[in-house]
Write a protein that holds these residues in place. Structure first.
Motif, PDB file in Angstrom:
ATOM      1  N   ILE A 197       0.830  -1.205   0.000  1.00  0.00           N
ATOM      2  CA  ILE A 197       0.000   0.000   0.000  1.00  0.00           C
ATOM      3  C   ILE A 197       0.868   1.260   0.000  1.00  0.00           C
ATOM      4  CG2 ILE A 197      -1.683   1.296   1.378  1.00  0.00           C
ATOM      5  CD1 ILE A 197      -2.860  -1.172   0.040  1.00  0.00           C
ATOM      6  N   LYS A 198       2.013   1.185   0.666  1.00  0.00           N
ATOM      7  CA  LYS A 198       2.882   2.378   0.771  1.00  0.00           C
ATOM      8  C   LYS A 198       3.679   2.623  -0.512  1.00  0.00           C
ATOM      9  CE  LYS A 198       3.279   2.462   5.764  1.00  0.00           C
ATOM     10  NZ  LYS A 198       2.437   1.246   6.019  1.00  0.00           N
ATOM     11  N   ASN A 199       3.712   1.627  -1.347  1.00  0.00           N
ATOM     12  CA  ASN A 199       4.441   1.784  -2.605  1.00  0.00           C
ATOM     13  C   ASN A 199       3.559   1.235  -3.722  1.00  0.00           C
ATOM     14  OD1 ASN A 199       6.412   2.171  -4.538  1.00  0.00           O
ATOM     15  ND2 ASN A 199       7.461   0.231  -4.068  1.00  0.00           N
ATOM     16  N   PRO A 200       2.473   1.966  -4.005  1.00  0.00           N
ATOM     17  CA  PRO A 200       1.456   1.407  -4.906  1.00  0.00           C
ATOM     18  C   PRO A 200       1.978   1.215  -6.327  1.00  0.00           C
ATOM     19  CG  PRO A 200       0.991   3.720  -4.423  1.00  0.00           C
ATOM     20  CD  PRO A 200       2.127   3.317  -3.530  1.00  0.00           C
ATOM     21  N   GLY A 201       1.578   0.120  -6.923  1.00  0.00           N
ATOM     22  CA  GLY A 201       1.983  -0.140  -8.299  1.00  0.00           C
ATOM     23  C   GLY A 201       0.845  -0.763  -9.079  1.00  0.00           C
ATOM     24  N   GLY A 202       0.998  -0.769 -10.380  1.00  0.00           N
ATOM     25  CA  GLY A 202       0.021  -1.433 -11.237  1.00  0.00           C
ATOM     26  C   GLY A 202       0.527  -2.824 -11.559  1.00  0.00           C
ATOM     27  N   TYR A 203      -0.290  -3.821 -11.316  1.00  0.00           N
ATOM     28  CA  TYR A 203       0.090  -5.212 -11.583  1.00  0.00           C
ATOM     29  C   TYR A 203      -0.669  -5.713 -12.808  1.00  0.00           C
ATOM     30  CZ  TYR A 203       1.992  -5.178  -6.832  1.00  0.00           C
ATOM     31  OH  TYR A 203       2.697  -4.881  -5.700  1.00  0.00           O
ATOM     32  N   GLY A 204       0.044  -6.229 -13.738  1.00  0.00           N
ATOM     33  CA  GLY A 204      -0.610  -6.809 -14.914  1.00  0.00           C
ATOM     34  C   GLY A 204      -1.293  -5.778 -15.792  1.00  0.00           C
ATOM     35  N   THR A 205      -0.757  -4.572 -15.815  1.00  0.00           N
ATOM     36  CA  THR A 205      -1.338  -3.537 -16.670  1.00  0.00           C
ATOM     37  C   THR A 205      -1.088  -3.847 -18.137  1.00  0.00           C
ATOM     38  OG1 THR A 205       0.673  -2.335 -16.092  1.00  0.00           O
ATOM     39  CG2 THR A 205      -1.357  -1.529 -15.149  1.00  0.00           C
ATOM     40  N   LEU A 206      -1.683  -3.057 -19.005  1.00  0.00           N
ATOM     41  CA  LEU A 206      -1.443  -3.217 -20.438  1.00  0.00           C
ATOM     42  C   LEU A 206       0.056  -3.185 -20.689  1.00  0.00           C
ATOM     43  CD1 LEU A 206      -3.933  -0.908 -22.375  1.00  0.00           C
ATOM     44  CD2 LEU A 206      -3.912  -3.408 -22.287  1.00  0.00           C
ATOM     45  N   THR A 207       0.540  -4.166 -21.409  1.00  0.00           N
ATOM     46  CA  THR A 207       1.984  -4.293 -21.613  1.00  0.00           C
ATOM     47  C   THR A 207       2.247  -4.451 -23.104  1.00  0.00           C
ATOM     48  OG1 THR A 207       2.057  -5.437 -19.497  1.00  0.00           O
ATOM     49  CG2 THR A 207       4.027  -5.576 -20.866  1.00  0.00           C
ATOM     50  N   PRO A 208       2.841  -3.451 -23.711  1.00  0.00           N
ATOM     51  CA  PRO A 208       2.999  -3.500 -25.173  1.00  0.00           C
ATOM     52  C   PRO A 208       4.029  -4.532 -25.626  1.00  0.00           C
ATOM     53  CG  PRO A 208       3.933  -1.472 -24.263  1.00  0.00           C
ATOM     54  CD  PRO A 208       3.298  -2.209 -23.117  1.00  0.00           C
ATOM     55  N   GLY A 209       3.990  -4.809 -26.900  1.00  0.00           N
ATOM     56  CA  GLY A 209       4.828  -5.865 -27.478  1.00  0.00           C
ATOM     57  C   GLY A 209       6.313  -5.621 -27.345  1.00  0.00           C
ATOM     58  N   ASN A 210       6.712  -4.365 -27.149  1.00  0.00           N
ATOM     59  CA  ASN A 210       8.153  -4.118 -27.033  1.00  0.00           C
ATOM     60  C   ASN A 210       8.698  -4.426 -25.642  1.00  0.00           C
ATOM     61  OD1 ASN A 210       6.957  -1.965 -25.753  1.00  0.00           O
ATOM     62  ND2 ASN A 210       8.341  -0.418 -26.594  1.00  0.00           N
TER      63      ASN A 210
END
Lengths: 368, 292, 175
Positions: A197-210
């Motif tokens: 919670i103190k270091n919020p991140g996005g998990y499994g977000t849109l990830t482009p082909g590069n």
């Protein structure tokens, strides 16, 4: 403690002794006894876990993913249709690098309905990024489940592990086994990418082909790194608890001219076939593959190879035979036997060796 | 209740102009605060939150498979509670991910008493894939898979959820952020399974100009097509702008005629929509009055 | 290796009996396995269970084809199933029988397990409990020790009458 029980019970006791925080459970034959036993452990207080009685296998793996994402230890069990129903979530859990441990009671897929032993369920999940180990005794079911947590959670690996045991043949057989006090054999979970919670991140977000391929490659790095971790874990297990395991188990292979290769209970029963063949003057040996993912190739140079597959890849062949051929260059006599719990005895296995024709395929019960 | 200034959805979203889903998300996260994890199945918010390695969200966001949001939230919530943490677990899912492919997991999580809030933001179609019909698409609406207009009614998600007796259930609309904010805040103050269904008028999907999102939401409420309420402990309360709409409504034509998606709706269908509204209002009024 | 094939009907407790016999052998310090052969699981259907006992770890999972001992918990099964199929030439047969049924060519031990159970009113869900008298009878044959037989019964059943049932079967079976 020396005890006596079924393969299912051994798996449940190992899971209990590994102290998972969350267990997701959904019944399916022949695995059900595992989740029943764990429900008993949670009810009687011997396991302080949250038990989530989900509404499907897809959700049991989803619940494990949600829990493991927070950094806690998780466990579930399934079989057959349950496993293939959660296929999507197998990919998700490995992709998310979550060290979930699951037991799979190997069972045939319908139609027609069949609850006998077959490896089609787990072998069709081979490309999900899960480690897969196949066990051959009730003791090994306990030990492999215990070791699975340490291997999966190792920061060099961080991949889920599936313990495969033959439906009924191993899940329902009663044998002697010894439980252990794991103490610090399984260190506390330390998932580096657990939700913070103190270091919020996005998990499994849109990830482009590069960049997507980099994450895929990283799964493979974890898979390759798992080999020394498995070896180290098995060595440490032997040191602490006195039972030895290897990536694959050889039986009378030193001077063998022909080796039989199989997994699961057939991989144990074939030792009896080797003894019979040796008595006949045939220099036979056996290699029981324990780990199917990562795939470790035994040294088969100069030997005749008989591979027994308890599944089949339609339009291709026996999966284990095919993979061994591709990786080792051997020309196996590929035997397809034991599907749907088809009875295969040590005498049958000895006969496979006697009738072997390298480079050909033999369906037991069809090509006789 | 005063809405805080702190933002958890930053100004770098990849949302369409006039997007109601990002608007709703902004108020949901304001009400939820920093100790929150969002669980998001495939939906518009998969895109809205940004593209790796960046994110527009200032709280952890866990993206999961389409059918799995409520089940992932189950595991996450149990794990947090086992560790003694009160972290809010909120599923933020579209109508397809809720009403269609995700309904089994939702039903299971509600029945198990999962301590979480499930929010369905409803733009009445599979918008993320370019506007295909969903179970939430209303009668007469054109989508790319109902080019002649949908011939079936919208699935009554709220009745399905109500059958599970969640501790708190509410509807809201992107056009009324204060009402929405209050409900999210209240929901998260109660342990157990909570559910909110929020109407999200979608400019490209519903075919209206981007600046008319709020206007469209208000029309939905004023026609009675969308009723703002909350149900707590079995007691239904009509809230906000819907109090007036329960007594006096404008005709549904005023809502249908300003959206391109209803271009092919027939007079009979319009009459049927009007009748559906009157029946629903009567039913909700009876429940609010404690008659049923 | 000593191999036992146990024939029963669904609901008679044959699967549990197999586990208990193997468990007693385990308590004797032997390696033992018990395996039920699952088919159509329904009450009244013929069921087969396998027990293997050895001094070495048991590596065999396939069915027992040449049993040393055949146990028949319901003699009416003998009209449906060839219970002697594959039995070793010197293999023996234990039959739960009220009328002293014998089979030709093999040493037979008829014992009225049902009668013992009913006399003690040992009935579970309408069926007489056959496990405990069977364990008593088996210990008479020397397959398992008397001490282990007692321990298995004590650990598994709270009702003291089960011990009595085992003792009566032990006495009744004539070697």
């Amino acid at each position: 403690m020396l005890t006596f029980g079924t393969g299912n019970k051994a798996v449940a006791m190992a899971a209990r002794d590994a102290k998972p925080v969350v267990v997701a459970a959904y019944p399916i034959t022949p695995q059900t006894e595992i989740v029943e036993e764990i429900a008993n452990f949670v009810t009687d207080g011997t396991l302080a876990a949250r038990y989530i009685p989900v509404e499907s296998e897809h959700s049991s793996m989803a619940a494990c993913i949600g829990a493991a994402a927070t950094g806690v230890r998780t466990f579930t069990a399934t079989s057959s249709h349950g496993l293939v129903y959660m296929c999507e979530m197998l990919h998700m859990s490995a992709g998310a690098r979550l060290p979930i441990v699951m037991a799979n009671a190997n069972r045939a897929l319908g139609p027609g309905w069949n609850i006998g032993a077959e490896h089609s369920d787990s072998m069709s999940m081979r490309d999900t990024g899960w480690l897969q180990v196949y066990v051959s005794t009730v003791q090994e079911a306990y030990d492999a489940t215990m070791m699975a947590f340490r291997i999966a959670e190792h920061t060099d690996v961080l991949l889920p592990v599936m313990i495969n045991l033959d439906g009924f043949l191993l899940t329902h057989i009663t044998q002697t086994f010894e439980t252990v006090e794991p103490d610090d054999f399984i260190p506390p979970t330390a998932t580096p990418h657990a939700i913070d919670i103190k270091n919020p991140g996005g998990y499994g977000t849109l990830t482009p082909g590069n960049v997507h391929f980099k994450f895929r490659y990283d799964i493979e790095r974890g898979m390759r790194a798992s080999i020394p971790v498995i070896e180290e874990t098995e060595a440490e297990f032997a040191r602490r608890f006195g039972r030895e395991y290897h990536l694959y188990e050889e039986y009378r292979c030193e001077d063998a001219e022909v080796v039989i290769i199989a997994m699961g209970t057939l991989g144990k029963e074939m030792e009896v076939a080797v003894d019979i063949l040796r008595d006949e003057g045939v220099a036979a040996g056996a290699v029981r593959m324990r780990w199917f993912r990562p795939f470790i190739v035994p040294d088969l140079d100069g030997k005749d190879v008989v591979v027994i597959d308890r599944e089949y890849s339609f339009g291709y062949g026996g999966i284990l035979a095919g993979e061994l051929q591709a990786k080792s260059g051997c020309r196996p006599f590929s035997v397809i036997a034991g599907l749907g719990g088809q009875e295969v005895t040590y005498d049958d296995i000895a006969e496979f060796v006697r009738i072997r024709r390298p480079g050909t395929e033999h369906w037991f019960g069809v090509d006789d | 209740m005063a809405i805080p200034d702190e933002e958890f959805l930053l100004k770098t979203t990849s949302a369409c102009a006039g997007c109601p889903s990002s608007l709703i998300l902004r108020y949901v996260t304001k009400a939820a605060g920093a100790d929150t994890v969002l669980v998001i199945p495939a939906c518009c918010t998969s895109v809205i939150q940004g593209v790796y390695p960046t994110t527009a969200m200032n709280i952890p966001v866990y993206n999961v498979a389409f059918a799995s949001a409520a089940a992932v939230a189950s595991g996450m919530s149990e794990a947090f509670r086992a560790e003694g943490r009160k972290t809010n677990v909120i599923c933020y899912a579209g109508d397809g991910g809720t009403i269609d492919i995700g309904i089994q997991a939702l039903s299971g999580a509600l029945e198990r008493g999962t301590d979480f809030l499930y929010i369905c933001y409803d733009n009445e179609a599979y918008s993320n894939t370019g506007m295909q019909r969903s179970g939430a698409t209303p009668l007469g609406a054109m989508t790319t898979t109902t080019p002649g207009g949908k011939k079936d009614h919208k699935k009554d998600l709220d009745a399905i959820v109500a059958a599970h007796n969640p501790v708190y259930q509410a509807t809201a609309c992107a056009a009324y952020p204060q009402d929405l904010y209050n409900k999210v805040e209240k929901a998260l103050s109660i342990p157990g399974p909570k559910f909110m269904h929020i109407l999200a008028p979608c400019p490209p999907g519903w075919r209206f100009p981007s600046e008319k999102t709020i206007e469209m939401g208000k029309l939905a409420v004023k026609t009675g097509l969308w009723v703002l309420y909350e149900r707590e402990g079995g007691k239904l309360t009509i809230t906000g702008a819907s109090k007036a709409a329960m007594k006096k409504r404008i005709p549904v034509e005023d809502y249908l005629s300003v959206q391109g998606r209803f271009r092919k709706i027939t007079a009979e269908e319009t009459a049927e929509v009007q009748k559906t509204v009157e029946d629903m209002i009567a039913r909700l009024q009876r429940e609010a009055d404690g008659i049923c | 290796m000593f191999e036992i094939r146990l024939h029963s009907r669904g609901g008679q407790g044959g699967v549990t009996a197999a586990k208990l016999i193997a468990y007693a052998a385990f308590l004797d310090g032997k390696y033992a396995t018990a395996t039920p052969l699952y088919g159509a699981e329904r009450r009244g259907a013929p069921v087969v269970s396998f027990i293997r006992i050895d001094d070495e770890p048991i590596r065999i999972y396939s069915q027992i084809r040449n049993p040393d001992l055949v146990i028949v918990l319901d003699e009416s099964i003998m009209q449906l199933v060839d219970v002697l199929h594959g039995i070793k030439p010197d293999g023996e047969v234990l039959i739960n029988s009220q009328k002293g049924t014998e089979v030709e060519g093999h040493r037979t031990y008829p014992v009225d397990l049902t009668g013992i159970s009913l006399a003690l009113d040992l009935v579970l869900a309408g069926n007489p409990i056959l496990n405990t008298p069977l364990i008593g009878a088996i210990s008479k044959l020397g397959v398992i020790s008397q001490a282990s037989a007692k321990q298995v019964i004590a650990e598994t059943f709270r009702d003291e009458r089960n011990v009595e049932a085992a003792l009566r079967a032990y006495e009744e079976l004539k070697i």
